[in-house]
Design a protein around this motif. Structure first.
Motif, PDB file in Angstrom:
ATOM      1  N   ARG A   5      -8.440   7.135   6.914  1.00  0.00           N
ATOM      2  CA  ARG A   5      -8.638   6.267   5.878  1.00  0.00           C
ATOM      3  C   ARG A   5      -7.254   5.507   5.322  1.00  0.00           C
ATOM      4  NH1 ARG A   5     -12.349   7.805   0.861  1.00  0.00           N
ATOM      5  NH2 ARG A   5     -13.695   8.115   2.806  1.00  0.00           N
ATOM      6  N   GLU A   6      -6.351   6.340   5.104  1.00  0.00           N
ATOM      7  CA  GLU A   6      -4.906   6.270   4.553  1.00  0.00           C
ATOM      8  C   GLU A   6      -4.470   5.139   5.592  1.00  0.00           C
ATOM      9  OE1 GLU A   6      -6.154   9.546   2.340  1.00  0.00           O
ATOM     10  OE2 GLU A   6      -6.331   9.066   4.710  1.00  0.00           O
TER      11      GLU A   6
ATOM     12  N   SER B  93       0.895  -1.145   0.012  1.00  0.00           N
ATOM     13  CA  SER B  93       0.034  -0.151  -0.042  1.00  0.00           C
ATOM     14  C   SER B  93       0.955   1.173   0.341  1.00  0.00           C
ATOM     15  CB  SER B  93      -0.984  -0.017   1.258  1.00  0.00           C
ATOM     16  OG  SER B  93      -1.776   0.850   1.247  1.00  0.00           O
TER      17      SER B  93
ATOM     18  N   GLU C  34      -4.792  -2.754   6.737  1.00  0.00           N
ATOM     19  CA  GLU C  34      -5.358  -3.777   5.997  1.00  0.00           C
ATOM     20  C   GLU C  34      -4.510  -4.652   5.075  1.00  0.00           C
ATOM     21  OE1 GLU C  34      -8.344  -1.500   3.926  1.00  0.00           O
ATOM     22  OE2 GLU C  34      -9.705  -1.660   5.651  1.00  0.00           O
TER      23      GLU C  34
ATOM     24  N   ALA D 228      -5.739   1.548   5.510  1.00  0.00           N
ATOM     25  CA  ALA D 228      -5.258   0.868   4.348  1.00  0.00           C
ATOM     26  C   ALA D 228      -3.877   0.254   4.733  1.00  0.00           C
ATOM     27  CB  ALA D 228      -5.089   1.938   2.888  1.00  0.00           C
TER      28      ALA D 228
END
Length: 397
Positions: free
Chosen positions: A156-157, A3, A163, A160
C-alpha cells in the motif's frame, strides 16, 4: 504533491526477507551494487539497491552489504557520506574508494566468504577486477532473480508513491498549454516542466517533447529541440519521474491549433490499443497477453498504411524502483530501432494484484506524424485501475 518516503524499518524487513529466501544457498553476505539516480531509466542496478535500502547515490557508486550480523553501506564518494549518515540509524556507513572495496570486504568478512550478488551485471569491470584480485577465494553467486520476485507486487505504501507520481504527471499535462503560450523554445519548455515536477515533489524528472508538423520520434535534448512551437505543429509529450525512488510515467499529445483529421485517427488507434492491452491485465492472465492483444490490433488497424514507414516503441513495461522493473517488462519487446532490440525475453509471468505497469502503444508514421498515449495501470483483484486522470485525447495548445 508529495508522499511520505518509506522508513529504514521497511528496508530492513526487505533485507531480512531476502536473507530468508536465500538461506539454503550457503551465502554469508549479500552484496547489492548500484549506480545512483543520475542515470535515470538507464540503470537497472539502482532500482534494486533503492528497493533494498532506500539509498540514492546520485552520480556516485554504492555497495550495500547485508549479513545476519550487520548492515553496511559503502559509498564511493566522500561527499555522500554526510547524507548517508543522516539517513540511517541501523546501517553502518563507510566512505571507501571503489578501488578498495575488495580489500575492505576481505577484512570485514574474510578471504573465503560466499557472497550473494545483486546488480553486478552493471558493475564497472575495474571494480569487479579489484574484487576478484582481493578475494580470489571468495564465491560470488548471482541472486538478482530473488530480489526481482520480491519487487513484483507493491505494498500500500509503494502504491501511494506511484499515485503521488501520477498526480505530478497529470500536473505537467495540465501545464502544457500555459508553457506553450510562453513562446519559448521547445527545450526551454521541457526545462520549465521538469522544474515544475521537482517543485511538486519529484526527486527525478526527465521529459521528451516532439513539436513538428509531422512528429517523427521522441526528442529529449536541447540540440534536437531548438525550435519554437508554431501553428500546425503536433506536440507529443512523455514524462518519466520518481517520487521517493518510485517511477511514474505518462504520455499525452496535443496540437498547436486545431488537430488534423489524420492525427485524430492515429490518436483514436493508440487509445484503442491501450484499452485493449489494459483489459488483458486481469488477475491470472499472462502479462504477455497485453502485448499480444496490442500487437494484434496494430496489425489489423494499420493495413491501410501499407508501404508507410511506421515506427513504434515498447508497448508497455512494469514500473517500480526501476523505470523498466524486471520480470514484468520481459513480455514487452522493444519495437523501436534495429531488429536486434526487438526480442522479448520468454515470460510465463501471470498478473497478480498490486502490480504496476505503463502501457504506451504509440506510433510514428512517416509523412503523417505520430500519436502517443501512455497510462499507468495498477492491477487489482477486480479489474485494472488507471492512475492518470488527465484526458487522453488531443489537447489544443
Amino acid at each position: 504533491m508529495s508522499s511520505a518516503p518509506l522508513t529504514e524499518k521497511t528496508f530492513i524487513a526487505r533485507q531480512d526477507d531476502l536473507l530468508k529466501r536465500i538461506a539454503g544457498l550457503g551465502v554469508d553476505c549479500v552484496l547489492a551494487f548500484g549506480f545512483g539516480s543520475a542515470l535515470g531509466g538507464g540503470t537497472v542496478s539502482h532500482g534494486a539497491l533503492r528497493y533494498l535500502s532506500g539509498w540514492d547515490g546520485h552520480e556516485s557508486l554504492s555497495l550495500l552489504a547485508v549479513s545476519g550480523r550487520e548492515r553496511l553501506l559503502l559509498v564511493g564518494s566522500p561527499f555522500l557520506q554526510p547524507l548517508a549518515e543522516r539517513s540511517y540509524r541501523q546501517t553502518s556507513i563507510a566512505a571507501v574508494p571503489t578501488r578498495d572495496w575488495g580489500a575492505f570486504l576481505k577484512a570485514r568478512f574474510g578471504a573465503s566468504a560466499s557472497f550473494g550478488t545483486v546488480g553486478f551485471g552493471e558493475m564497472p569491470q575495474s571494480i569487479h577486477a579489484g574484487l576478484e584480485s582481493a578475494l580470489p577465494e571468495a564465491k560470488l553467486l548471482e541472486i538478482d532473480s530473488h530480489v526481482d520476485r520480491m519487487r513484483l507486487r507493491k505494498t500500500r505504501e509503494e502504491l501511494a508513491l506511484h499515485e503521488a507520481g501520477a498526480a505530478i504527471c497529470d500536473l505537467l499535462f495540465a501545464s502544457l498549454a500555459e508553457e506553450f503560450r510562453s513562446k519559448r523554445r521547445v527545450w526551454e519548455i521541457q526545462l520549465a516542466l521538469e522544474t515544475r515536477a521537482k517543485l511538486a515533489g519529484a526527486d527525478y524528472c526527465k521529459t521528451w517533447l516532439t513539436v513538428a508538423p509531422c512528429a517523427d520520434y521522441p526528442r529529449y535534448w536541447p540540440s534536437e529541440n531548438a525550435n519554437v512551437p508554431s501553428p500546425g505543429d503536433q506536440a507529443l509529450f512523455g514524462v518519466a519521474l520518481t517520487v521517493s525512488g518510485y517511477w511514474a510515467h505518462g504520455l499525452r499529445m496535443g496540437s498547436v491549433g486545431p488537430a488534423r483529421d489524420d492525427h485524430k485517427r492515429l490518436c483514436d488507434l493508440v487509445n484503442d490499443m491501450l484499452d485493449a492491452g489494459a483489459a488483458c491485465l486481469e488477475t491470472g492472465r499472462p502479462v504477455s497477453s497485453a502485448e499480444l492483444e496490442i500487437d494484434r490490433l496494430f496489425q489489423a488497424s494499420t493495413q491501410g498504411l501499407a508501404g508507410r514507414d511506421i515506427a513504434r516503441f515498447r508497448n508497455g513495461h512494469a514500473l517500480g524502483t526501476s523505470y523498466e522493473d524486471p520480470l514484468g517488462t520481459e513480455g514487452f519487446p522493444q519495437h523501436f530501432g534495429p531488429p536486434a532490440f526487438r526480442q522479448a525475453m520468454p515470460s510465463d509471468l501471470r498478473v497478480d494484484p498490486a502490480m504496476v505497469f505503463e502501457l504506451h502503444p504509440n506510433l510514428f508514421v512517416r509523412g503523417i506524424g505520430g500519436a502517443v498515449v501512455g497510462d499507468m495501470i495498477v492491477t487489482t483483484a477486480a479489474e485494472p485501475r488507471r492512475l492518470l486522470a488527465f484526458p487522453r485525447g488531443i489537447v489544443e495548445l
